[in-house]
Design an enzyme around this catalytic site. Structure first.
Site, PDB file in Angstrom:
ATOM      1  N   GLU A  88      46.581 -10.755 -47.539  1.00 42.67           N
ATOM      2  CA  GLU A  88      46.490 -12.232 -47.443  1.00 42.67           C
ATOM      3  C   GLU A  88      47.319 -12.635 -47.759  1.00 42.67           C
ATOM      4  O   GLU A  88      48.220 -12.109 -47.331  1.00 42.67           O
ATOM      5  CB  GLU A  88      45.311 -11.119 -48.926  1.00 42.67           C
ATOM      6  CG  GLU A  88      45.699 -10.742 -49.762  1.00 42.67           C
ATOM      7  CD  GLU A  88      44.971 -10.423 -50.792  1.00 42.67           C
ATOM      8  OE1 GLU A  88      43.885 -10.739 -51.739  1.00 42.67           O
ATOM      9  OE2 GLU A  88      45.400  -8.985 -52.201  1.00 42.67           O
ATOM     10  N   TYR A 127      42.919 -10.268 -65.438  1.00 42.77           N
ATOM     11  CA  TYR A 127      42.304 -11.092 -65.037  1.00 42.77           C
ATOM     12  C   TYR A 127      41.320 -11.692 -64.195  1.00 42.77           C
ATOM     13  O   TYR A 127      41.491 -10.600 -63.077  1.00 42.77           O
ATOM     14  CB  TYR A 127      43.449 -11.959 -64.749  1.00 42.77           C
ATOM     15  CG  TYR A 127      44.175 -12.785 -63.922  1.00 42.77           C
ATOM     16  CD1 TYR A 127      44.820 -11.840 -63.300  1.00 42.77           C
ATOM     17  CD2 TYR A 127      43.741 -13.954 -63.745  1.00 42.77           C
ATOM     18  CE1 TYR A 127      45.289 -11.573 -62.039  1.00 42.77           C
ATOM     19  CE2 TYR A 127      44.337 -14.184 -62.245  1.00 42.77           C
ATOM     20  CZ  TYR A 127      45.281 -13.299 -61.345  1.00 42.77           C
ATOM     21  OH  TYR A 127      45.898 -13.524 -60.171  1.00 42.77           O
ATOM     22  N   ARG A 137      33.282  -8.053 -61.329  1.00 40.77           N
ATOM     23  CA  ARG A 137      34.422  -7.869 -60.693  1.00 40.77           C
ATOM     24  C   ARG A 137      36.249  -7.234 -61.954  1.00 40.77           C
ATOM     25  O   ARG A 137      36.728  -6.467 -61.178  1.00 40.77           O
ATOM     26  CB  ARG A 137      35.410  -8.869 -59.731  1.00 40.77           C
ATOM     27  CG  ARG A 137      36.712  -8.362 -58.811  1.00 40.77           C
ATOM     28  CD  ARG A 137      37.139  -9.143 -58.007  1.00 40.77           C
ATOM     29  NE  ARG A 137      37.715 -10.978 -58.189  1.00 40.77           N
ATOM     30  CZ  ARG A 137      37.999 -11.505 -57.895  1.00 40.77           C
ATOM     31  NH1 ARG A 137      37.591 -11.900 -56.439  1.00 40.77           N
ATOM     32  NH2 ARG A 137      38.001 -12.806 -58.638  1.00 40.77           N
ATOM     33  N   LYS A 175      42.631  -6.906 -59.969  1.00 39.40           N
ATOM     34  CA  LYS A 175      42.607  -8.103 -60.040  1.00 39.40           C
ATOM     35  C   LYS A 175      43.941  -8.211 -62.144  1.00 39.40           C
ATOM     36  O   LYS A 175      43.966  -8.357 -61.775  1.00 39.40           O
ATOM     37  CB  LYS A 175      41.617  -8.981 -60.478  1.00 39.40           C
ATOM     38  CG  LYS A 175      42.426 -10.396 -59.583  1.00 39.40           C
ATOM     39  CD  LYS A 175      41.725 -11.773 -59.807  1.00 39.40           C
ATOM     40  CE  LYS A 175      41.877 -12.940 -59.414  1.00 39.40           C
ATOM     41  NZ  LYS A 175      43.224 -12.917 -59.084  1.00 39.40           N
TER      42      LYS A 175
HETATM   43  N1  PDD Z   1      43.114 -15.637 -56.793  1.00 39.93           N
HETATM   44  N2  PDD Z   1      43.605 -12.811 -53.258  1.00 39.93           N
HETATM   45  C1  PDD Z   1      44.414 -12.937 -53.644  1.00 39.93           C
HETATM   46  C2  PDD Z   1      45.636 -11.880 -54.300  1.00 39.93           C
HETATM   47  C3  PDD Z   1      44.160 -13.253 -55.428  1.00 39.93           C
HETATM   48  O1  PDD Z   1      44.673 -14.016 -56.640  1.00 39.93           O
HETATM   49  C4  PDD Z   1      42.590 -14.016 -55.753  1.00 39.93           C
HETATM   50  C5  PDD Z   1      42.565 -15.217 -56.154  1.00 39.93           C
HETATM   51  C6  PDD Z   1      42.705 -14.459 -54.466  1.00 39.93           C
HETATM   52  C7  PDD Z   1      40.633 -15.349 -54.163  1.00 39.93           C
HETATM   53  O2  PDD Z   1      40.338 -14.497 -54.454  1.00 39.93           O
HETATM   54  P1  PDD Z   1      38.410 -15.619 -55.385  1.00 39.93           P
HETATM   55  O3  PDD Z   1      37.911 -15.903 -54.106  1.00 39.93           O
HETATM   56  O4  PDD Z   1      37.694 -15.233 -55.768  1.00 39.93           O
HETATM   57  O5  PDD Z   1      39.532 -16.658 -56.351  1.00 39.93           O
HETATM   58  C8  PDD Z   1      42.816 -13.320 -53.080  1.00 39.93           C
HETATM   59  C9  PDD Z   1      43.009 -16.654 -57.968  1.00 39.93           C
HETATM   60  C10 PDD Z   1      42.850 -17.920 -57.798  1.00 39.93           C
HETATM   61  C11 PDD Z   1      44.446 -16.720 -59.656  1.00 39.93           C
HETATM   62  O6  PDD Z   1      45.789 -16.062 -58.417  1.00 39.93           O
HETATM   63  O7  PDD Z   1      44.265 -17.932 -60.166  1.00 39.93           O
END
Ligand code: PDD
Length: 296
Positions: free
Chosen positions: A182, A31, A50, A149
């Protein structure tokens, strides 16, 4: 409310996915979460890039091309009359008989959900959020690479439960070697003596798109940046801590376990610069015209 499901917009109450979908049975799928500002999807190409990388890493065949998916994203926004929104693209392996082999599935399920953006509480930005260092470790890169993801989110959910139990909003995870990685839905930054630190992708984390924007902004502003492996002590010794994500943008952290931080100058600078970057992106997208950028 309308959602996009496998090629058409349907009312949310009528949107149905099989109980035999391998996304439901095994968490087999991927996703992306995106943020929409005034009708423009921020960093859409990067998110789609991505998404396709995640698909490649798990051998999932996305049944439409990037242009068609981009069209579906704007169709979903238009159908719901949304201009300031968050949006999620979910692609699961699709329905098939029980068994792990993806070849059992007849074809991927593509689902797009968008909702009006509800801002986070103002004090999350003025004072910061609370976080804990989780006992749950981040998935090993060699086991389930955090760069995917993936819909299998239990690793992050277990850490989130630790945060909730402690009355905190976010939990940071270490990797198997004790290096910071993270948050459960965000990337981690901290600062000390004018230097910006963030765990390296090598430590096993998602290379967030907001993280990348913030790193570019810091470099443009001549802020020294260190991307490396850091232990918990380095986080506790920091003067400023913040997280980044598509929906949270740059959000300060005021506490990690028993350690407190102020919303420092560097955090404030990057919060402001990030907002400027978004405005510039939206203006540029609109200047290119509605034929490319969906609706006006
Ligand atoms: N989450 N690390 C993890 C584990 C995440 O799930 C996310 C994003 C990020 C930040 O990535 P980005 O800057 O590309 O949004 C880092 C999204 C917001 C979610 O799970 O809905």
């Amino acid at each position: 409310m309308l959602v996009y499901l496998n090629g058409s917009l349907v009312p949310l109450k009528d949107a149905r996915v099989s109980v035999l979908d391998h996304g439901f049975l095994y968490g087999d799928g991927i996703y992306e979460t995106l943020r929409v500002y005034d009708g423009v999807v921020f960093m859409l190409r990067e998110h789609l890039g991505r998404l396709w990388r995640s698909a490649e890493l798990v051998g999932l065949d996305i049944p439409l091309d990037a242009q068609a998916l981009e069209g579906a994203v704007y169709e979903t926004l238009q159908g719901n009359g949304l201009r300031d929104a968050w949006l999620r693209i979910t692609i699961s392996r699709g329905p098939g008989p029980l068994g792990l082999d993806p070849a059992l599935c007849s074809g991927a399920t593509v689902f797009i959900y968008a909702e009006a953006f509800k801002p986070y509480p103002r004090q999350f930005y003025s004072q910061g959020i609370r976080a804990v260092l989780a006992r749950t470790r981040r998935n090993l890169r060699e086991a389930q690479d955090p760069r995917i993801k993936s819909l299998s989110f239990l690793n992050n959910i277990l850490a989130k439960m630790e945060a909730v139990r402690a009355g905190a909003e976010e939990a940071f995870m270490l990797n198997h070697a004790g290096c910071l990685t993270e948050g459960t839905v965000s990337n981690l930054f901290f600062a000390r003596d004018g230097v910006l630190f963030t765990p390296s992708v090598q430590c096993g984390l998602l290379d967030g798109i907001t993280r990348q924007v913030v790193l570019s902004l810091a470099r443009r502003l001549d802020v020294p940046v260190r991307e490396d492996c850091f232990g918990a002590q380095e986080l506790y010794a920091a003067r400023e801590v913040f997280i980044t994500s598509s929906t949270k943008e740059v959000m300060p952290v005021r506490q990690v376990d028993g350690t407190h931080y102020g919303v420092g100058e560097l955090t404030k600078l990057l919060m402001a610069e990030f907002r400027k970057e978004v405005s510039a992106y939206v203006a540029e997208a609109k200047a290119r015209g509605p034929s490319v950028w969906g609706y006006e």
